[in-house]
Design a protein around this motif. Structure first.
Motif, short mmCIF file in Angstrom:
data_model
loop_
_atom_site.label_atom_id
_atom_site.label_comp_id
_atom_site.label_asym_id
_atom_site.label_seq_id
_atom_site.Cartn_x
_atom_site.Cartn_y
_atom_site.Cartn_z
N ARG A 72 -4.69 -6.11 -0.08
CA ARG A 72 -4.85 -5.71 -1.54
C ARG A 72 -5.80 -6.82 -2.05
O ARG A 72 -6.52 -6.30 -3.43
CB ARG A 72 -3.67 -5.62 -2.07
N ALA A 121 9.15 -4.66 -2.70
CA ALA A 121 9.76 -5.25 -3.76
C ALA A 121 10.94 -4.69 -3.98
O ALA A 121 12.03 -5.52 -4.39
CB ALA A 121 8.80 -5.11 -5.03
N GLY A 122 11.33 -3.49 -4.36
CA GLY A 122 12.64 -2.85 -4.40
C GLY A 122 13.66 -3.21 -3.56
O GLY A 122 14.78 -3.38 -3.77
N ASP A 131 -7.06 1.74 -4.47
CA ASP A 131 -5.29 2.03 -4.48
C ASP A 131 -5.26 3.26 -3.65
O ASP A 131 -4.13 3.92 -3.49
CB ASP A 131 -4.76 1.94 -5.82
N SER A 180 5.50 -1.56 -3.57
CA SER A 180 6.62 -1.30 -4.49
C SER A 180 7.76 -1.33 -3.65
O SER A 180 8.88 -1.61 -4.33
CB SER A 180 6.26 -0.05 -5.19
N GLU A 185 -0.11 0.74 -2.22
CA GLU A 185 0.47 0.21 -3.39
C GLU A 185 2.09 0.68 -3.44
O GLU A 185 2.86 -0.07 -3.71
CB GLU A 185 -0.07 0.87 -4.53
N VAL A 186 2.21 2.07 -2.55
CA VAL A 186 3.79 2.39 -2.74
C VAL A 186 4.65 1.71 -1.62
O VAL A 186 5.67 1.37 -1.88
CB VAL A 186 3.70 4.12 -2.30
#
Length: 77
Positions: free
Chosen positions: A60, A31-32, A67, A28, A24-25
């Protein structure tokens, strides 16, 4: 004479992350940073491989995903 270490052009500017990060991290972060892959590193900051957005997305979406899955726990490709 000291050998020269080179990086593949695709990994030269990819973010380097530790393999204890959760999926999950990592998603993220991708995406960032607007990237489609990350360079995996071990505890000694040595590159151990790449992880791609496509691979993490498939993982996922799998029925057994939680998660808490860490990148080091991903099955080998």
């Amino acid at each position: 004479m000291t050998p020269v270490l080179t990086q593949h052009a695709a990994t030269a500017h990819a973010p380097r992350i530790r393999d204890d990060m959760t999926v999950e991290v990592a998603l993220s972060l991708m995406a960032g940073a607007r990237v489609d892959h990350l360079v995996l590193c071990d505890g000694d900051d040595q590159s151990t491989g790449l992880v791609t957005l496509a691979r993490l997305t498939v993982l996922r979406d799998a029925p057994g995903y939680t998660d808490r899955v860490r990148l080091r726990d991903l099955p080998e490709e």
